[in-house]
Design a protein around this motif. Structure first.
Motif, PDB file in Angstrom:
ATOM      1  N   LYS A 158       0.816  -1.215   0.000  1.00 54.30           N
ATOM      2  CA  LYS A 158       0.000   0.000   0.000  1.00 54.30           C
ATOM      3  C   LYS A 158       0.855   1.273   0.000  1.00 54.30           C
ATOM      4  O   LYS A 158       0.368   2.326   0.347  1.00 54.30           O
ATOM      5  N   ALA A 159       2.111   1.194  -0.369  1.00 58.02           N
ATOM      6  CA  ALA A 159       3.011   2.342  -0.249  1.00 58.02           C
ATOM      7  C   ALA A 159       3.312   2.964  -1.604  1.00 58.02           C
ATOM      8  O   ALA A 159       4.444   3.198  -1.955  1.00 58.02           O
ATOM      9  N   LYS A 160       2.286   3.252  -2.360  1.00 61.15           N
ATOM     10  CA  LYS A 160       2.524   3.856  -3.665  1.00 61.15           C
ATOM     11  C   LYS A 160       2.733   5.353  -3.505  1.00 61.15           C
ATOM     12  O   LYS A 160       2.154   5.973  -2.623  1.00 61.15           O
ATOM     13  N   PRO A 161       3.581   5.945  -4.349  1.00 63.01           N
ATOM     14  CA  PRO A 161       3.794   7.392  -4.275  1.00 63.01           C
ATOM     15  C   PRO A 161       2.518   8.155  -4.626  1.00 63.01           C
ATOM     16  O   PRO A 161       1.716   7.707  -5.445  1.00 63.01           O
ATOM     17  N   LYS A 162       2.370   9.293  -4.021  1.00 63.94           N
ATOM     18  CA  LYS A 162       1.192  10.114  -4.258  1.00 63.94           C
ATOM     19  C   LYS A 162       1.158  10.558  -5.722  1.00 63.94           C
ATOM     20  O   LYS A 162       2.164  11.007  -6.266  1.00 63.94           O
ATOM     21  N   GLY A 163       0.014  10.401  -6.352  1.00 66.18           N
ATOM     22  CA  GLY A 163      -0.147  10.818  -7.739  1.00 66.18           C
ATOM     23  C   GLY A 163       0.105   9.711  -8.750  1.00 66.18           C
ATOM     24  O   GLY A 163      -0.155   9.895  -9.936  1.00 66.18           O
ATOM     25  N   MET A 164       0.623   8.566  -8.312  1.00 62.02           N
ATOM     26  CA  MET A 164       0.887   7.463  -9.233  1.00 62.02           C
ATOM     27  C   MET A 164      -0.329   6.538  -9.248  1.00 62.02           C
ATOM     28  O   MET A 164      -0.916   6.250  -8.211  1.00 62.02           O
ATOM     29  N   HIS A 165      -0.710   6.080 -10.437  1.00 60.28           N
ATOM     30  CA  HIS A 165      -1.830   5.151 -10.551  1.00 60.28           C
ATOM     31  C   HIS A 165      -1.435   3.799  -9.980  1.00 60.28           C
ATOM     32  O   HIS A 165      -0.283   3.401 -10.017  1.00 60.28           O
ATOM     33  N   TRP A 166      -2.449   3.072  -9.449  1.00 60.57           N
ATOM     34  CA  TRP A 166      -2.183   1.752  -8.887  1.00 60.57           C
ATOM     35  C   TRP A 166      -1.663   0.800  -9.958  1.00 60.57           C
ATOM     36  O   TRP A 166      -0.797  -0.036  -9.704  1.00 60.57           O
TER      37      TRP A 166
END
Length: 191
Positions: A158-166
């Motif tokens: 669950k640690a995706k960068p802000k603004g990046m699509h899943w």
């Protein structure tokens, strides 16, 4: 063509005989844009960088001794090539080989004498030229990890960068996992 042991692969104990370009300070001809160079007066402008004193003329750089601007050491001439829309591009002419170069590297020889030469005259290579296939895979893996904004291999789900699509995040994670497995095939003892 090659014999036994030639070709790509991991070579942990190989000896590097050449130094890297990235280890030397350098001057870049793109720091001298055409628009500002044509505004130079006929007399010189003073500049100092990395303990080396310059005088800039429209057609050359004069290198002076650190302690005294009256002692001329040598000249580096500019070469001009046409660029788009009527402009021109500046290049350095290497003082030793007289070839046109974008960057010249600073070396200090005998008693701190500053000398700017191209990488060919100094017999230097780029770090990327010295990478084996295993090194390239590891470099690509860490580039992707840094793109995700992390500094270790353990990337939480669950640690995706802000603004990046899943979807993009999951593709990057899969690529990192695949590259990790591929790198493990090349160098199981180093990972």
């Amino acid at each position: 063509m090659g014999g036994i042991g030639s070709g790509t692969g991991i070579r942990p104990n190989r000896k590097r005989t050449k130094q890297f370009v990235e280890a030397f300070p350098q001057i870049d001809s793109s720091d001298f844009p055409f628009s500002s160079m044509r505004l130079l007066p006929k007399k010189a402008c003073q500049l100092s960088t990395r303990g080396v004193n310059f005088q800039i003329y429209p057609d050359r750089l004069l290198i002076f001794q650190e302690t005294s601007p009256a002692v001329l050491l040598y000249e580096i001439f500019f070469s001009l090539t046409p660029a788009h829309y009527g402009n021109q591009r500046y290049w350095f002419k290497c003082p030793k080989c007289n070839h046109r170069r974008r960057k010249l590297l600073l070396v200090h020889i005998d008693d701190g004498f500053p000398l700017f030469l191209c990488r060919c005259c100094l017999n230097l290579v780029y770090q990327s030229q010295n990478r084996t296939q295993g090194d390239q895979i590891i470099h690509k893996k860490w580039t992707l990890i840094q793109k995700l904004g992390w500094n270790s291999e353990c990337i939480p789900n669950k640690a995706k960068p802000k603004g990046m699509h899943w979807k993009t995040f999951n593709i990057f994670r899969e690529q990192v996992d695949w590259l990790h497995e591929k790198a493990f095939q090349f160098a199981p003892n180093f990972l």
